[in-house]
Motif scaffolding. Structure first.
Motif, PDB file in Angstrom:
ATOM      1  N   THR A 292      60.884  43.060  28.086  1.00  0.00           N
ATOM      2  CA  THR A 292      60.073  41.739  28.701  1.00  0.00           C
ATOM      3  C   THR A 292      58.848  42.377  29.269  1.00  0.00           C
ATOM      4  OG1 THR A 292      61.684  41.977  30.505  1.00  0.00           O
ATOM      5  CG2 THR A 292      62.300  40.211  28.994  1.00  0.00           C
ATOM      6  N   ALA A 293      58.811  43.771  29.338  1.00  0.00           N
ATOM      7  CA  ALA A 293      57.578  44.397  29.752  1.00  0.00           C
ATOM      8  C   ALA A 293      56.274  43.979  29.174  1.00  0.00           C
ATOM      9  CB  ALA A 293      57.778  45.775  30.002  1.00  0.00           C
ATOM     10  N   VAL A 294      55.230  43.584  29.757  1.00  0.00           N
ATOM     11  CA  VAL A 294      54.017  43.296  29.180  1.00  0.00           C
ATOM     12  C   VAL A 294      52.904  44.526  29.641  1.00  0.00           C
ATOM     13  CG1 VAL A 294      52.110  41.675  29.340  1.00  0.00           C
ATOM     14  CG2 VAL A 294      54.615  40.934  29.375  1.00  0.00           C
ATOM     15  N   SER A 295      52.000  44.778  28.498  1.00  0.00           N
ATOM     16  CA  SER A 295      50.789  45.520  28.756  1.00  0.00           C
ATOM     17  C   SER A 295      49.809  44.538  28.392  1.00  0.00           C
ATOM     18  CB  SER A 295      50.759  46.785  27.755  1.00  0.00           C
ATOM     19  OG  SER A 295      51.741  47.578  28.418  1.00  0.00           O
ATOM     20  N   ALA A 296      48.542  44.677  28.940  1.00  0.00           N
ATOM     21  CA  ALA A 296      47.467  43.665  28.619  1.00  0.00           C
ATOM     22  C   ALA A 296      45.900  44.542  28.852  1.00  0.00           C
ATOM     23  CB  ALA A 296      47.274  42.342  29.517  1.00  0.00           C
ATOM     24  N   GLY A 297      45.036  44.145  28.020  1.00  0.00           N
ATOM     25  CA  GLY A 297      43.745  44.772  28.310  1.00  0.00           C
ATOM     26  C   GLY A 297      42.882  43.220  28.004  1.00  0.00           C
ATOM     27  N   GLU A 298      41.658  43.260  28.846  1.00  0.00           N
ATOM     28  CA  GLU A 298      40.814  42.245  28.882  1.00  0.00           C
ATOM     29  C   GLU A 298      39.506  42.847  28.788  1.00  0.00           C
ATOM     30  OE1 GLU A 298      40.754  40.771  32.877  1.00  0.00           O
ATOM     31  OE2 GLU A 298      42.537  39.656  32.635  1.00  0.00           O
ATOM     32  N   TRP A 299      38.643  41.973  27.860  1.00  0.00           N
ATOM     33  CA  TRP A 299      37.116  42.517  27.677  1.00  0.00           C
ATOM     34  C   TRP A 299      36.411  41.250  28.057  1.00  0.00           C
ATOM     35  CZ3 TRP A 299      41.449  43.857  25.149  1.00  0.00           C
ATOM     36  CH2 TRP A 299      41.542  45.247  24.542  1.00  0.00           C
ATOM     37  N   HIS A 300      35.032  41.481  28.535  1.00  0.00           N
ATOM     38  CA  HIS A 300      34.502  40.255  29.357  1.00  0.00           C
ATOM     39  C   HIS A 300      33.048  40.516  28.610  1.00  0.00           C
ATOM     40  CE1 HIS A 300      37.254  39.139  32.644  1.00  0.00           C
ATOM     41  NE2 HIS A 300      37.522  40.564  32.508  1.00  0.00           N
ATOM     42  N   ASN A 301      32.102  39.457  28.794  1.00  0.00           N
ATOM     43  CA  ASN A 301      30.879  39.424  28.345  1.00  0.00           C
ATOM     44  C   ASN A 301      30.568  39.646  27.059  1.00  0.00           C
ATOM     45  OD1 ASN A 301      29.891  38.957  30.974  1.00  0.00           O
ATOM     46  ND2 ASN A 301      30.050  41.087  31.516  1.00  0.00           N
ATOM     47  N   LEU A 302      31.470  39.158  26.052  1.00  0.00           N
ATOM     48  CA  LEU A 302      31.408  39.333  24.535  1.00  0.00           C
ATOM     49  C   LEU A 302      30.686  38.269  23.796  1.00  0.00           C
ATOM     50  CD1 LEU A 302      35.368  39.621  23.989  1.00  0.00           C
ATOM     51  CD2 LEU A 302      33.574  41.481  24.012  1.00  0.00           C
TER      52      LEU A 302
END
Length: 135
Positions: free
Chosen positions: A94-104
């Motif tokens: 159930t563990a989550v990893s995430a990445g975010e990218w902005h200004n695309l």
């Protein structure tokens, strides 16, 4: 007669090309099973923001995976937009990893797996693409 035949053939070819083109969606979820470094995801439509989340990553000795975001540029080289190293999703189902990218820019995007630490393939119970920064 010859012009109408050309128009029908041309229209049929255009339909076939559009049918065979990779699909692009906004938000979507899926899973990955036994994928290796170099794996490419489905495309999605986006502007400004993308978040990629993996839940429940697994593969024996794997401890991390590099997730690279790419802009899908038609008829040209794709643009690399950066990467995130996911480690937490390997801690439990159930563990989550995430990445975010902005200004695309407004375009289609996909992720590509880079190196998988400790293994040559991996699984993810859930892969989620979020294109809404407001949540």
């Amino acid at each position: 007669m010859k012009k109408s035949r050309i128009a029908v053939v041309g229209g049929t070819l255009a339909t076939l090309v559009l049918t065979l083109a990779p699909s692009a969606y906004a938000n979507w979820s899926s899973s990955m099973s036994g994928v290796m470094s170099g794996f490419e995801s489905s495309r999605w439509d986006d502007e400004q923001y993308s978040e990629i989340r993996f839940t429940g990553c697994d593969q024996g000795y794997a401890t991390s995976v590099d997730v690279n975001l790419w802009e899908d540029v038609s008829l040209n080289y794709d643009n690399y937009k950066g990467d995130a190293t996911f480690t937490n999703c390997f801690n439990s189902s159930t563990a989550v990893s995430a990445g975010e990218w902005h200004n695309l820019p407004v375009n289609d995007f996909y992720f590509k797996l880079g190196s998988i630490g400790g293994s040559n393939q991996m699984w993810a119970r859930n892969v989620y693409i979020d294109t809404t920064a407001a949540d």
